[in-house]
Scaffold this active site. Structure first.
Site, PDB file in Angstrom:
ATOM      1  N   SER A 269      13.618 -22.227  48.875  1.00 21.48           N
ATOM      2  CA  SER A 269      14.780 -22.929  49.444  1.00 21.48           C
ATOM      3  C   SER A 269      15.943 -21.958  49.581  1.00 21.48           C
ATOM      4  O   SER A 269      15.989 -20.927  48.912  1.00 21.48           O
ATOM      5  CB  SER A 269      15.157 -24.129  48.572  1.00 21.48           C
ATOM      6  OG  SER A 269      15.225 -23.761  47.218  1.00 21.48           O
TER       7      SER A 269
ATOM      8  N   GLU B 169      20.365 -21.652  50.221  1.00 18.66           N
ATOM      9  CA  GLU B 169      21.687 -22.290  50.268  1.00 18.66           C
ATOM     10  C   GLU B 169      22.545 -21.623  51.335  1.00 18.66           C
ATOM     11  O   GLU B 169      22.591 -20.394  51.435  1.00 18.66           O
ATOM     12  CB  GLU B 169      22.388 -22.165  48.903  1.00 18.66           C
ATOM     13  CG  GLU B 169      23.797 -22.756  48.939  1.00 18.66           C
ATOM     14  CD  GLU B 169      24.594 -22.511  47.663  1.00 18.66           C
ATOM     15  OE1 GLU B 169      24.194 -23.010  46.602  1.00 18.66           O
ATOM     16  OE2 GLU B 169      25.625 -21.806  47.745  1.00 18.66           O
TER      17      GLU B 169
ATOM     18  N   TYR C 233      29.676 -27.752  49.605  1.00 19.87           N
ATOM     19  CA  TYR C 233      30.708 -28.752  49.889  1.00 19.87           C
ATOM     20  C   TYR C 233      31.991 -28.277  49.214  1.00 19.87           C
ATOM     21  O   TYR C 233      32.017 -28.061  47.994  1.00 19.87           O
ATOM     22  CB  TYR C 233      30.202 -30.058  49.272  1.00 19.87           C
ATOM     23  CG  TYR C 233      31.063 -31.269  49.406  1.00 19.87           C
ATOM     24  CD1 TYR C 233      31.140 -31.967  50.600  1.00 19.87           C
ATOM     25  CD2 TYR C 233      31.749 -31.764  48.305  1.00 19.87           C
ATOM     26  CE1 TYR C 233      31.886 -33.124  50.689  1.00 19.87           C
ATOM     27  CE2 TYR C 233      32.498 -32.920  48.398  1.00 19.87           C
ATOM     28  CZ  TYR C 233      32.563 -33.597  49.593  1.00 19.87           C
ATOM     29  OH  TYR C 233      33.296 -34.739  49.672  1.00 19.87           O
TER      30      TYR C 233
ATOM     31  N   HIS D 133      25.467 -30.676  49.357  1.00 22.06           N
ATOM     32  CA  HIS D 133      26.054 -30.670  48.024  1.00 22.06           C
ATOM     33  C   HIS D 133      27.150 -31.736  48.049  1.00 22.06           C
ATOM     34  O   HIS D 133      27.812 -31.940  49.078  1.00 22.06           O
ATOM     35  CB  HIS D 133      26.704 -29.322  47.719  1.00 22.06           C
ATOM     36  CG  HIS D 133      25.736 -28.184  47.651  1.00 22.06           C
ATOM     37  ND1 HIS D 133      26.005 -27.019  46.962  1.00 22.06           N
ATOM     38  CD2 HIS D 133      24.494 -28.021  48.187  1.00 22.06           C
ATOM     39  CE1 HIS D 133      24.988 -26.188  47.083  1.00 22.06           C
ATOM     40  NE2 HIS D 133      24.053 -26.766  47.821  1.00 22.06           N
TER      41      HIS D 133
ATOM     42  N   ASP E 125      35.057 -28.402  40.693  1.00 18.28           N
ATOM     43  CA  ASP E 125      35.994 -27.849  39.717  1.00 18.28           C
ATOM     44  C   ASP E 125      37.310 -28.598  39.750  1.00 18.28           C
ATOM     45  O   ASP E 125      37.837 -28.889  40.822  1.00 18.28           O
ATOM     46  CB  ASP E 125      36.229 -26.367  40.016  1.00 18.28           C
ATOM     47  CG  ASP E 125      34.986 -25.564  39.675  1.00 18.28           C
ATOM     48  OD1 ASP E 125      34.441 -25.783  38.577  1.00 18.28           O
ATOM     49  OD2 ASP E 125      34.539 -24.757  40.519  1.00 18.28           O
TER      50      ASP E 125
ATOM     51  N   PHE F 191      32.553 -13.642  42.229  1.00 22.47           N
ATOM     52  CA  PHE F 191      31.828 -14.913  41.999  1.00 22.47           C
ATOM     53  C   PHE F 191      31.291 -14.946  40.551  1.00 22.47           C
ATOM     54  O   PHE F 191      31.359 -15.966  39.882  1.00 22.47           O
ATOM     55  CB  PHE F 191      30.608 -15.054  42.929  1.00 22.47           C
ATOM     56  CG  PHE F 191      30.920 -15.221  44.394  1.00 22.47           C
ATOM     57  CD1 PHE F 191      32.191 -15.556  44.845  1.00 22.47           C
ATOM     58  CD2 PHE F 191      29.910 -15.048  45.345  1.00 22.47           C
ATOM     59  CE1 PHE F 191      32.453 -15.715  46.209  1.00 22.47           C
ATOM     60  CE2 PHE F 191      30.155 -15.213  46.706  1.00 22.47           C
ATOM     61  CZ  PHE F 191      31.431 -15.536  47.137  1.00 22.47           C
TER      62      PHE F 191
ATOM     63  N   HIS G  96      15.133 -20.240  44.754  1.00 18.42           N
ATOM     64  CA  HIS G  96      16.249 -20.755  45.560  1.00 18.42           C
ATOM     65  C   HIS G  96      17.191 -19.581  45.823  1.00 18.42           C
ATOM     66  O   HIS G  96      17.694 -18.970  44.878  1.00 18.42           O
ATOM     67  CB  HIS G  96      16.975 -21.862  44.792  1.00 18.42           C
ATOM     68  CG  HIS G  96      18.100 -22.486  45.565  1.00 18.42           C
ATOM     69  ND1 HIS G  96      17.901 -23.398  46.582  1.00 18.42           N
ATOM     70  CD2 HIS G  96      19.446 -22.334  45.468  1.00 18.42           C
ATOM     71  CE1 HIS G  96      19.074 -23.790  47.074  1.00 18.42           C
ATOM     72  NE2 HIS G  96      20.030 -23.151  46.424  1.00 18.42           N
TER      73      HIS G  96
HETATM   74  P1  FAD Z   1      28.826 -31.059  34.780  1.00 23.79           P
HETATM   75  O1  FAD Z   1      27.345 -31.260  34.723  1.00 23.79           O
HETATM   76  O2  FAD Z   1      29.657 -32.253  34.852  1.00 23.79           O
HETATM   77  O3  FAD Z   1      29.238 -30.058  33.681  1.00 23.79           O
HETATM   78  C1  FAD Z   1      30.563 -29.522  33.625  1.00 23.79           C
HETATM   79  C2  FAD Z   1      30.949 -29.266  32.182  1.00 23.79           C
HETATM   80  O4  FAD Z   1      31.069 -30.517  31.496  1.00 23.79           O
HETATM   81  C3  FAD Z   1      29.935 -28.467  31.374  1.00 23.79           C
HETATM   82  O5  FAD Z   1      30.654 -27.651  30.506  1.00 23.79           O
HETATM   83  C4  FAD Z   1      29.148 -29.532  30.617  1.00 23.79           C
HETATM   84  O6  FAD Z   1      28.606 -29.025  29.409  1.00 23.79           O
HETATM   85  C5  FAD Z   1      30.234 -30.539  30.349  1.00 23.79           C
HETATM   86  N1  FAD Z   1      29.747 -31.915  30.242  1.00 23.79           N
HETATM   87  C6  FAD Z   1      28.814 -32.511  31.011  1.00 23.79           C
HETATM   88  N2  FAD Z   1      28.659 -33.801  30.645  1.00 23.79           N
HETATM   89  C7  FAD Z   1      29.527 -34.019  29.614  1.00 23.79           C
HETATM   90  C8  FAD Z   1      29.853 -35.148  28.821  1.00 23.79           C
HETATM   91  N3  FAD Z   1      29.240 -36.324  28.999  1.00 23.79           N
HETATM   92  N4  FAD Z   1      30.809 -35.013  27.853  1.00 23.79           N
HETATM   93  C9  FAD Z   1      31.440 -33.832  27.655  1.00 23.79           C
HETATM   94  N5  FAD Z   1      31.169 -32.718  28.388  1.00 23.79           N
HETATM   95  C10 FAD Z   1      30.224 -32.816  29.360  1.00 23.79           C
HETATM   96  N6  FAD Z   1      31.033 -26.400  43.529  1.00 23.79           N
HETATM   97  C11 FAD Z   1      31.628 -26.883  44.665  1.00 23.79           C
HETATM   98  O7  FAD Z   1      32.835 -27.178  44.660  1.00 23.79           O
HETATM   99  N7  FAD Z   1      30.889 -27.056  45.821  1.00 23.79           N
HETATM  100  C12 FAD Z   1      29.558 -26.773  45.878  1.00 23.79           C
HETATM  101  O8  FAD Z   1      28.931 -26.938  46.919  1.00 23.79           O
HETATM  102  C13 FAD Z   1      28.914 -26.267  44.700  1.00 23.79           C
HETATM  103  N8  FAD Z   1      27.581 -25.973  44.696  1.00 23.79           N
HETATM  104  C14 FAD Z   1      26.983 -25.548  43.541  1.00 23.79           C
HETATM  105  C15 FAD Z   1      25.588 -25.331  43.540  1.00 23.79           C
HETATM  106  C16 FAD Z   1      24.940 -24.883  42.394  1.00 23.79           C
HETATM  107  C17 FAD Z   1      23.447 -24.674  42.419  1.00 23.79           C
HETATM  108  C18 FAD Z   1      25.692 -24.626  41.207  1.00 23.79           C
HETATM  109  C19 FAD Z   1      25.007 -24.101  39.989  1.00 23.79           C
HETATM  110  C20 FAD Z   1      27.074 -24.847  41.191  1.00 23.79           C
HETATM  111  C21 FAD Z   1      27.739 -25.329  42.344  1.00 23.79           C
HETATM  112  N9  FAD Z   1      29.109 -25.599  42.364  1.00 23.79           N
HETATM  113  C22 FAD Z   1      29.713 -26.085  43.524  1.00 23.79           C
HETATM  114  C23 FAD Z   1      29.952 -25.362  41.182  1.00 23.79           C
HETATM  115  C24 FAD Z   1      30.120 -26.596  40.278  1.00 23.79           C
HETATM  116  O9  FAD Z   1      30.672 -27.689  40.984  1.00 23.79           O
HETATM  117  C25 FAD Z   1      31.070 -26.194  39.142  1.00 23.79           C
HETATM  118  O10 FAD Z   1      30.531 -25.148  38.381  1.00 23.79           O
HETATM  119  C26 FAD Z   1      31.504 -27.307  38.214  1.00 23.79           C
HETATM  120  O11 FAD Z   1      32.527 -26.787  37.361  1.00 23.79           O
HETATM  121  C27 FAD Z   1      30.415 -27.814  37.292  1.00 23.79           C
HETATM  122  O12 FAD Z   1      29.562 -28.584  37.961  1.00 23.79           O
HETATM  123  P2  FAD Z   1      28.338 -29.354  37.224  1.00 23.79           P
HETATM  124  O13 FAD Z   1      27.787 -30.230  38.267  1.00 23.79           O
HETATM  125  O14 FAD Z   1      27.454 -28.410  36.519  1.00 23.79           O
HETATM  126  O15 FAD Z   1      29.172 -30.207  36.133  1.00 23.79           O
END
Ligand code: FAD
Length: 281
Positions: free
Chosen positions: A14, A16, A48, A76, A108, A214, A262
């Site tokens: 895949s 991105e 996104y 995304h 973020d 990055f 990926h």
């Molecule tokens: P989460 O899974 O919510 O985790 C974030 C933090 O919260 C972690 O430290 C986790 O340990 C903690 N956490 C999770 N659940 C809980 C809970 N219940 N209680 C307390 N703490 C908790 N960003 C963009 O803006 N656009 C994109 O298109 C994009 N694409 C991405 C694609 C990939 C493959 C990856 C790996 C990242 C991408 N990101 C993107 C970045 C991502 O949005 C950020 O890194 C964001 O800060 C974390 O996203 P997450 O979905 O892992 O968050």
């Protein structure tokens, strides 16, 4: 339906991409996807942005690519700062356009710590909302082999990740420069009883300055020897070094049991094509 199924046995491929900002960049993305399409990816995904016009561009790029190619195209979707209603409107629109897969991300929070507002804090909450949608989307989530930069505790981060993965269909990892990080994460998830497949994300280091930035943002450790070689090389040699490094990582990851590869393709075909040629894909 072009759903993403990652099952044992057949390794998946895949890519991105990000939404292009100009008509020229749009043309480049088209040429890139054309050049990579014959590798038969299981899916491609489109990032996104945090807000503004990029949000519409993601939707348009996804719908446009999905109408033009046989493989799944996955948007995304980030949730921080969004309301449940906004997310549902987007999901309805994607469903109506035949999009069957969603990468559910937190996104973020604004720099400086101000409250982003919205109905979501964590990606796991978005996963639940997508699961509740009538369309039955397949759901991917993000995984951070070197632990998410906002996490202060590795064990707690892994527990949150395991729970999130268990309620999703698959994961995609952040990039890393030493396969050991991915292997260790999978072992830690395994120890927590989580066996949801996680695709390793590979970024070819075609631009060491940008990719170091990055990496710093994601707290991914860079390989200083690799960077020294890349920074000393001219453009042609730099591409070869980046391709060889990524190909070696890809081979190691597949041998270590990764369910597929990926690639963060950066909207270019040359590096990824070079890697796939080297590993005989
Ligand atoms: P989460 O899974 O919510 O985790 C974030 C933090 O919260 C972690 O430290 C986790 O340990 C903690 N956490 C999770 N659940 C809980 C809970 N219940 N209680 C307390 N703490 C908790 N960003 C963009 O803006 N656009 C994109 O298109 C994009 N694409 C991405 C694609 C990939 C493959 C990856 C790996 C990242 C991408 N990101 C993107 C970045 C991502 O949005 C950020 O890194 C964001 O800060 C974390 O996203 P997450 O979905 O892992 O968050």
């Amino acid at each position: 339906m072009a759903t993403i199924e990652i099952v044992g046995g057949k390794k998946t491929l895949s890519f991105e991409f990000f939404p292009p900002k100009t008509p020229e960049a749009e043309q480049t993305l088209r040429e890139t996807v054309d050049a990579l399409a014959y590798r038969k990816p299981l899916f491609v995904s489109v990032t996104y942005g945090a807000g503004g016009s990029i949000i519409d561009r993601t939707r348009d790029v996804v719908v446009d690519l999905a109408a033009s190619y046989p493989f799944a195209v996955m948007p995304h979707l980030t949730c921080v700062g969004h309301s449940e209603d906004e997310v549902n409107m987007l999901l309805d629109d994607y469903a109506d356009n035949g999009i069957d897969n969603m990468l559910a991300l937190a996104g973020d929070p604004p720099a400086g710590g101000s409250d982003p507002g919205g109905d979501f804090r964590f990606a796991s909450e978005l996963v639940e909302q997508i699961k509740a949608h009538r369309h039955g989307f397949k759901i991917g989530v993000a995984a951070f082999p070197e632990v998410h930069p906002r996490s202060t505790d590795r064990k707690v981060d892994r527990e949150h990740l395991a729970r999130k993965l268990e309620s999703a269909d698959f994961g995609i990892s952040q990039f890393f420069f030493d396969p050991e990080h991915y292997v260790r994460m999978i072992e830690e998830l395994d120890a927590l009883g989580c066996d949801t497949p996680v695709l390793p994300g590979i970024i070819p280091v075609i631009n060491p300055t940008t990719i170091r930035r990055f990496a710093d943002m994601n707290e991914a450790k860079v390989d200083e020897d690799l960077w020294t070689r890349l920074e000393r090389a001219d453009e042609h040699d730099r591409l070869s070094i980046a391709v060889e490094h990524a190909a070696t990582m890809a081979t190691t990851l597949l041998e270590a049991g990764a369910p597929g590869l990926h690639f963060y393709a950066l909207n270019r075909a040359d590096a990824v094509s070079g890697i796939l040629d080297l590993i005989g894909w």
